[in-house]
Design an enzyme around this catalytic site. Sequence first.
Site, PDB file in Angstrom:
ATOM      1  N   GLY A   1       0.786  -1.230   0.000  1.00 20.70           N
ATOM      2  CA  GLY A   1       0.000   0.000   0.000  1.00 20.70           C
ATOM      3  C   GLY A   1       0.813   1.272   0.000  1.00 20.70           C
ATOM      4  O   GLY A   1       0.269   2.366  -0.115  1.00 20.70           O
TER       5      GLY A   1
ATOM      6  N   HIS B   1      -0.715  -1.487   9.112  1.00 25.34           N
ATOM      7  CA  HIS B   1      -0.822  -2.797   8.467  1.00 25.34           C
ATOM      8  C   HIS B   1      -1.574  -3.824   9.310  1.00 25.34           C
ATOM      9  O   HIS B   1      -1.852  -4.920   8.846  1.00 25.34           O
ATOM     10  CB  HIS B   1       0.536  -3.331   8.025  1.00 25.34           C
TER      11      HIS B   1
ATOM     12  N   LYS C   1      13.485   1.706   3.176  1.00 25.61           N
ATOM     13  CA  LYS C   1      12.703   2.828   3.681  1.00 25.61           C
ATOM     14  C   LYS C   1      13.273   4.166   3.231  1.00 25.61           C
ATOM     15  O   LYS C   1      12.572   5.173   3.250  1.00 25.61           O
ATOM     16  CB  LYS C   1      12.648   2.787   5.217  1.00 25.61           C
TER      17      LYS C   1
END
Length: 460
Positions: free
Chosen positions: A78, A184, A361
């Site tokens: 997502g 999540h 990240k």
Amino acid sequence: MGSPGLKKARDKMVAAGVDEVAIDTFAHYYRLLEHGETGMIPESTIDPVDMEALADVEVPEDVAREALQGTAVIKLNGGLGTSMGMHRAKSLLCVRRGLSFLDIIARQVLHLREQHGATLPLIFMNSFRTSADTMAALARYETLPVEGLPLEFLQNKEPKLLAHDLSPVSWPKDPDLEWCPPGHGDLYTALRGTGLLEGLIEAGYDRVFVSNSDNLGGVPDPRIAGWFAASGAPFAIEATRRTPSDRKGGHFARRKGDGRLVLRETAQTLDADREALADLDRHRFTSTNNLWFDLRAMRDALDQREGILGLPLIRNVKTVDPGDPSTPEVIQVETAMGAAIEVFEGSRLIEVGRERFVPVKTTNDLLVLRSDVYDIGGDFVLDPTTTALPFVDLDSDHYKLVSEFDKRFPEGAPSLRKADALRVSGDWTFGRGVEVVGEVSLDATSAQRVAPGTVLKPDD
């Protein structure tokens, strides 16, 4: 009667077509917020935890093969990579040789299917922002979908709440910014609400392996599938040893009150406990976010709780526009999927190598992944070429955004196999075939170029 803020939030979610189970789950956490719940886990309530290591576990090949045949794979997909300046699915980023995260994930699964004779469905949990791009990119893999099962399902969304009164924020100049994902931990809500949980059980699958799409180390390993199946556990998470880069990250512990395993995230740690959080000798294991759960055990738990698993609240304070600190302060109600470990009696942890935890990240992580620190073979699994990963710290003024990062490595990443650390301050562009050896720092006040073929050493 609910509070005015909750009613407004409910009405907004209904109008947006959000699933009823997701709305009820949001309302559960909203009430916790109203009652002052912070989700904090004090150090005084937990003990350090130890666990068995995969390296010490024997799994017969036939057990591993059979377990993989009963496994489905879910990738959390997502994220947009907004922190790196992206506005599409982060998994579309190129890793190497023209292959994106999505390409490599698809090829990992297709190889495992062929190697082990397993159906191994691959399903992506997308957001409304990543769905179209992701499905278009996967269209080239015609054999990837499994008959009777979708290739994707959508995570839910919820309104951001104004911090001062918990009412849903209104932001007419960009209405998308009024919404956020529920963390999540929404995985379980979305699986139930879409009917996919029941669909997988009806299709004959016993368990699910879940990992993040930005972690190419999260491959559905047959040995771990076999270990999990043989354990009889309802839920398990792969853990890995914390390193200095994990000092501010979450860790596993055991709750003193009932002996349950817990996952404490940074946002659940009191300021007074930050020193304990950073103690790598006390809390030695972090989550890879690679987890396994038994489908029937999950269905039963959700049924018993009327669809609300009851994961610990994470109260995430941000601004409406994450890129503009002057915009109003909001609260995002989140949960972590790994926190489900405390829901199930008999949950397990297993220590795995760092090669199963390669999250991207930042562009620092991306440079390591694109370098020769990892080989990618015919099975498309990452194979570390060094015993320890190099530390990379690139100047955020010049490298934080992917578009700027790519400009400064036009001929590809430097060799980092012999590197201990690479720290770059200032604006440096790297030529082809640059090699970093040992611990290297580059510092400049004006734009500089590292010539092709240069070997950078500590005294450079």
